[in-house]
Design a protein around this motif. Sequence first.
Motif, PDB file in Angstrom:
ATOM      1  N   VAL A 193     -11.631   6.144  -3.703  1.00 56.28           N
ATOM      2  CA  VAL A 193     -10.375   5.987  -4.434  1.00 56.28           C
ATOM      3  C   VAL A 193      -9.295   6.847  -3.778  1.00 56.28           C
ATOM      4  O   VAL A 193      -9.405   8.067  -3.723  1.00 56.28           O
ATOM      5  N   HIS A 194      -8.240   6.186  -3.276  1.00 49.55           N
ATOM      6  CA  HIS A 194      -7.163   6.896  -2.578  1.00 49.55           C
ATOM      7  C   HIS A 194      -5.806   6.736  -3.247  1.00 49.55           C
ATOM      8  O   HIS A 194      -4.810   7.267  -2.755  1.00 49.55           O
ATOM      9  N   GLY A 195      -5.748   6.007  -4.331  1.00 48.31           N
ATOM     10  CA  GLY A 195      -4.477   5.853  -5.028  1.00 48.31           C
ATOM     11  C   GLY A 195      -4.650   5.068  -6.307  1.00 48.31           C
ATOM     12  O   GLY A 195      -5.485   4.164  -6.374  1.00 48.31           O
ATOM     13  N   MET A 236       0.818  -1.207   0.000  1.00 42.33           N
ATOM     14  CA  MET A 236       0.000   0.000   0.000  1.00 42.33           C
ATOM     15  C   MET A 236       0.851   1.256   0.000  1.00 42.33           C
ATOM     16  O   MET A 236       0.411   2.311  -0.456  1.00 42.33           O
ATOM     17  N   GLU A 237       2.086   1.145   0.505  1.00 38.75           N
ATOM     18  CA  GLU A 237       2.955   2.321   0.539  1.00 38.75           C
ATOM     19  C   GLU A 237       3.399   2.745  -0.863  1.00 38.75           C
ATOM     20  O   GLU A 237       3.940   3.840  -1.043  1.00 38.75           O
ATOM     21  N   ASP A 238       3.170   1.912  -1.884  1.00 47.38           N
ATOM     22  CA  ASP A 238       3.525   2.286  -3.251  1.00 47.38           C
ATOM     23  C   ASP A 238       2.553   3.293  -3.857  1.00 47.38           C
ATOM     24  O   ASP A 238       2.854   3.909  -4.886  1.00 47.38           O
ATOM     25  N   PHE A 239       1.389   3.447  -3.261  1.00 42.88           N
ATOM     26  CA  PHE A 239       0.413   4.400  -3.770  1.00 42.88           C
ATOM     27  C   PHE A 239       0.757   5.793  -3.239  1.00 42.88           C
ATOM     28  O   PHE A 239       0.620   6.083  -2.051  1.00 42.88           O
ATOM     29  N   LYS A 240       1.201   6.655  -4.135  1.00 42.08           N
ATOM     30  CA  LYS A 240       1.625   8.003  -3.746  1.00 42.08           C
ATOM     31  C   LYS A 240       0.444   8.957  -3.826  1.00 42.08           C
ATOM     32  O   LYS A 240      -0.711   8.550  -3.734  1.00 42.08           O
TER      33      LYS A 240
END
Length: 298
Positions: A172-174, A1-5
């Motif tokens: 939608v957050h990323g 999940m940390e890949d979604f900037k």
Amino acid sequence: MEDFKELDKEDAGMVVGWMRDIESLLLASSYEVRVVSEMLESTAIGTNHSTMHWRNSFRIARDPSSARMRVIVVRQNLLDNAAIATNIGVARDTRRHLDVLRDGDKSYSSRLIAFEDEVSEQLGEGTWKNQLEFLRLADVFDPCFAATVSAGQTAMGRAWDFSHHNVNPKSVHGVIQLGNRTHVLLRFKGADYKCQIMTFEDEVPVQVIDLNWRGFEESLAKVTSITRSEWTETGPSKQRLPTTIYGISYSDHHPVELFANIRWKLGEAVDKNLFKKSTLGSEQPGDKQDFGIPINLR
């Protein structure tokens, strides 16, 4: 999940638009969908444990011009009968056949119950709202919706209306685009320890995974369900629709595994007789998908 900037609003709008295209087709076009599904469920409460293996054959037809809908379903627990499960011995037939016609807020139904060589039919009339609850219990689902949620949610009867899907501007957050695949991070209000990652391919959702974690340790999130689907171009519009679904939900108390094969007809290809009350109780859910039940009693 940390890949979604940081979220790009244009990317978010693109993904929401893809889902709206599917929703618009289902709302505006006549369609008929035939589904053969198997669902394996286990439930553990304390020391009590049970396993069910449901086989479902159902058919849903919708005519938006007349607000009519037809749902025909045959359902059977294969593990309830050792002869069926093992293909050895003489089977005791415990299938249930439900045929429902919706006309606005009203519904008309035919229920057939087979036990060994006896078949009985019950005709009914009531509200669509009450009839819908029976269909939820019978594991009937919208294939487009079931392709975007966990097998556990489908098993609980909460995959009926595609317009309730999870993809909207607030969730939608990323978005990450890699080749022809688009990965979307979804977060939900009131669900602080849960999220989904939905993967689109050629503008349709082909995979969704649920992740859960405890406390604030989001980095330790674990996958709790995976649903994968194949989508095929259907009808004059060439809109892609799901033709197979496989889902598995991991749970200490209620693990579920789902298989579904799906066939669609759109527009003029839909049988108009399905919306006639005179055909109630005489239609099958699909070609050779009624498990042999003698349903035409007239």
